[in-house]
Design an enzyme around this catalytic site. Structure first.
Site, mmCIF file in Angstrom:
data_model
loop_
_atom_site.group_PDB
_atom_site.id
_atom_site.type_symbol
_atom_site.label_atom_id
_atom_site.label_comp_id
_atom_site.label_asym_id
_atom_site.label_seq_id
_atom_site.Cartn_x
_atom_site.Cartn_y
_atom_site.Cartn_z
ATOM 1 N N ASP A 26 -11.612 33.308 1.176
ATOM 2 C CA ASP A 26 -10.213 33.153 1.552
ATOM 3 C C ASP A 26 -10.021 33.676 2.967
ATOM 4 O O ASP A 26 -10.809 34.485 3.452
ATOM 5 C CB ASP A 26 -9.297 33.904 0.583
ATOM 6 C CG ASP A 26 -7.871 33.345 0.553
ATOM 7 O OD1 ASP A 26 -7.594 32.349 1.259
ATOM 8 O OD2 ASP A 26 -7.036 33.900 -0.170
ATOM 9 N N GLY A 27 -8.957 33.209 3.598
ATOM 10 C CA GLY A 27 -8.611 33.654 4.937
ATOM 11 C C GLY A 27 -7.125 33.921 5.024
ATOM 12 O O GLY A 27 -6.344 33.431 4.201
ATOM 13 N N GLU A 64 -9.917 30.871 7.213
ATOM 14 C CA GLU A 64 -10.426 30.182 6.019
ATOM 15 C C GLU A 64 -11.834 29.649 6.297
ATOM 16 O O GLU A 64 -12.740 29.781 5.475
ATOM 17 C CB GLU A 64 -9.498 29.025 5.622
ATOM 18 C CG GLU A 64 -8.117 29.426 5.178
ATOM 19 C CD GLU A 64 -8.025 29.890 3.733
ATOM 20 O OE1 GLU A 64 -9.054 29.952 3.035
ATOM 21 O OE2 GLU A 64 -6.904 30.193 3.292
ATOM 22 N N ASP A 89 -9.440 28.138 -1.783
ATOM 23 C CA ASP A 89 -8.100 27.652 -2.125
ATOM 24 C C ASP A 89 -7.497 26.840 -0.980
ATOM 25 O O ASP A 89 -6.359 26.412 -1.046
ATOM 26 C CB ASP A 89 -7.178 28.799 -2.548
ATOM 27 C CG ASP A 89 -6.930 29.819 -1.448
ATOM 28 O OD1 ASP A 89 -7.313 29.586 -0.275
ATOM 29 O OD2 ASP A 89 -6.344 30.875 -1.754
ATOM 30 N N HIS A 145 -3.431 31.916 -5.462
ATOM 31 C CA HIS A 145 -2.354 32.730 -6.046
ATOM 32 C C HIS A 145 -2.003 32.272 -7.456
ATOM 33 O O HIS A 145 -0.850 32.215 -7.843
ATOM 34 C CB HIS A 145 -1.130 32.718 -5.138
ATOM 35 C CG HIS A 145 -1.463 33.075 -3.728
ATOM 36 N ND1 HIS A 145 -1.796 34.352 -3.339
ATOM 37 C CD2 HIS A 145 -1.573 32.299 -2.616
ATOM 38 C CE1 HIS A 145 -2.074 34.357 -2.039
ATOM 39 N NE2 HIS A 145 -1.947 33.131 -1.579
ATOM 40 N N ASP A 155 -8.284 37.137 -1.372
ATOM 41 C CA ASP A 155 -7.017 37.191 -0.655
ATOM 42 C C ASP A 155 -6.708 38.618 -0.213
ATOM 43 O O ASP A 155 -6.311 38.848 0.933
ATOM 44 C CB ASP A 155 -5.892 36.637 -1.539
ATOM 45 C CG ASP A 155 -4.554 36.642 -0.825
ATOM 46 O OD1 ASP A 155 -4.414 35.895 0.165
ATOM 47 O OD2 ASP A 155 -3.659 37.405 -1.237
#
Length: 187
Positions: A26-27, A64, A89, A145, A155
């Site tokens: 994740d970023g 990301e 994601d 999320h 995250d």
């Protein structure tokens, strides 16, 4: 890290092959651009390792991409002989790696809208890695999320890195990971 994954306890995800390296990425950025961060959770044969990094300034998309780049360009990943599955994601990352990047390369790094590809340098490095890994690399979309533990942890790592906060990283046995996450308030 050349080992065998039998099952992942939190998601219930069971690899389709005996040897598999599973990576969640994740970023994040605080402002777009602004201070950015990325995080990754790496799972293989009952072993878990978290990594993260930051860049300022950076966009969310850059972070990301950087998360995937950091893990796939690592010497242990490059030497890995089994299946590798990356979960992100980010539709930008997943669609880019599974489809767009091949067309961009063919079209001289110009989009269908006749504009230069954003983040070209990162995409070029990722394309080299895609070619290196070939069919043993799979990029999959995961809902962000949505309560998926590894994605949520990525995250947290990304956001805390973007904020410049000091954080604890886990490196150890999968069986000890849940306790660690409970202690830091992730679960």
């Amino acid at each position: 890290i050349v080992v065998i994954v039998e099952e992942i306890w939190v998601t219930g995800y069971t690899p389709k092959v005996k040897k598999e390296l599973i990576i969640y990425t994740d970023g994040a950025s605080r402002g777009n651009p602004g201070p950015g961060g990325w995080g990754a959770v790496i799972l293989v044969d009952g072993f878990v390792m978290e990594i993260a990094g930051s860049q300022n300034p950076a966009t969310n998309n850059q972070m990301e991409l950087q998360a995937v780049l950091a893990v796939l360009s690592d010497s242990a990943s490059l030497a890995y002989k089994g299946q590798i599955t990356v979960f992100s994601d980010s539709s930008y990352v997943v669609k880019g790696l599974n489809s767009w990047v091949w067309g961009w390369e063919k079209n001289g790094w110009i989009t269908m809208q006749k504009k230069p590809v954003e983040n070209k340098a990162i995409w070029e490095r990722l394309l080299e890695l895609l070619k290196h890994y070939g069919d043993k690399l799979v990029i999959k979309k995961i809902s962000g999320h949505a309560g998926e533990l590894y994605n949520e942890r990525c995250d947290e790592l990304a956001v805390e890195s973007a904020l410049g906060n000091q954080q604890k990283f886990f490196k150890g046995k999968l069986e000890d990971y849940k306790k660690f996450l409970e202690e830091i308030g992730t679960t």
